[in-house]
Design an enzyme around this catalytic site. Sequence first.
Site, mmCIF file in Angstrom:
data_model
loop_
_atom_site.group_PDB
_atom_site.id
_atom_site.type_symbol
_atom_site.label_atom_id
_atom_site.label_comp_id
_atom_site.label_asym_id
_atom_site.label_seq_id
_atom_site.Cartn_x
_atom_site.Cartn_y
_atom_site.Cartn_z
ATOM 1 N NE ARG A 223 -4.110 -1.697 0.021
ATOM 2 C CZ ARG A 223 -4.388 -2.647 -0.839
ATOM 3 N NH1 ARG A 223 -3.544 -2.910 -1.827
ATOM 4 N NH2 ARG A 223 -5.503 -3.348 -0.739
ATOM 5 C CG HIS A 271 -3.042 -0.295 -6.687
ATOM 6 N ND1 HIS A 271 -3.394 0.320 -5.511
ATOM 7 C CD2 HIS A 271 -2.838 -1.600 -6.356
ATOM 8 C CE1 HIS A 271 -3.417 -0.557 -4.519
ATOM 9 N NE2 HIS A 271 -3.066 -1.730 -5.006
#
Length: 308
Positions: A223, A271
């Site tokens: 993350r 991502h």
Amino acid sequence: MTILLNNHGYDNETWRREISRQLPELPVKVFGEPIDPKEVVYAMVWNHPAGDLNRYPNLKAIFSLGAGAEHFAADTSLPDVPVILLADPAVARDMAAHALYWVLTFHRRYADYRSQQKDRIWHRKQIVPTREFRVGVIGLGRIGTEVVSRIRDFGYAVSGWDRTMRQIEGIACYSGADSLPEFLNRNDVVINALPLSPKTRHFMDGKIFSAMPPGAFFINISRGAVVHDESLLDVLDRGHLAGAALDAFAQEPLPADHRFWSHPHVFVTPHMSGATFAASAAAVIANNVRRLERGLDVFPVFDRAAGY
């Protein structure tokens, strides 16, 4: 008995189809459709509205539809039922492949060759043998273990660090805060695979980056909030680190004015390193549902105290 489905409004119909294929005996209702709260026995969700899951008195378990657990950690109103995270081997393999791609890119100097091509320069860069190029992975959970194993199998000198001691065949494992500087200093590339939790937010900070050897590279497949952006930019600006490949960010989409976009030594991907595919993920979730129905253990269960 009914399944409540909410993939944060994204491609719910594909998820409904795949879950229904795996569990045809259980009707699937997408969040927002008419539903009797008493019928819901399983919730399969991602970024579900906080507090809503308390409306279902017969809820047996909550399943995550994506990797990570920060949305559960942020919801202090979760009902007292098991929360099962998604451990899809296909996602772990994809993330390991992504990490290996950037290890190869940094080791073999492919970005330099791309620049040379623009100017029609024919010049081979000097590199060390694969077995001498040192790769370190921070965080040896499911994803980190897959990453170190795949990179080890490719012939690189791989080591790993975690807060608690791990044992992985063929991998030099470090643990605890005292061993972290030694681990960081020995590696040419450091890959962050830590989960996001209150303890790991901004874990990758100036102290961590400065402990890496000059000219090292950083890869983030975790993350974005695990990384302190300004500290990373600082070591890149000073030339202490040679480059960074970043796939996740504290704010997504990455704002157009963020310096990561334009920094000459930063490689941005949106991502995409470990996309979740409904077909394979639904099979993993269905297997855990069947185990629950038979009174067997399920894996992995969200640890509310740890936050992941």
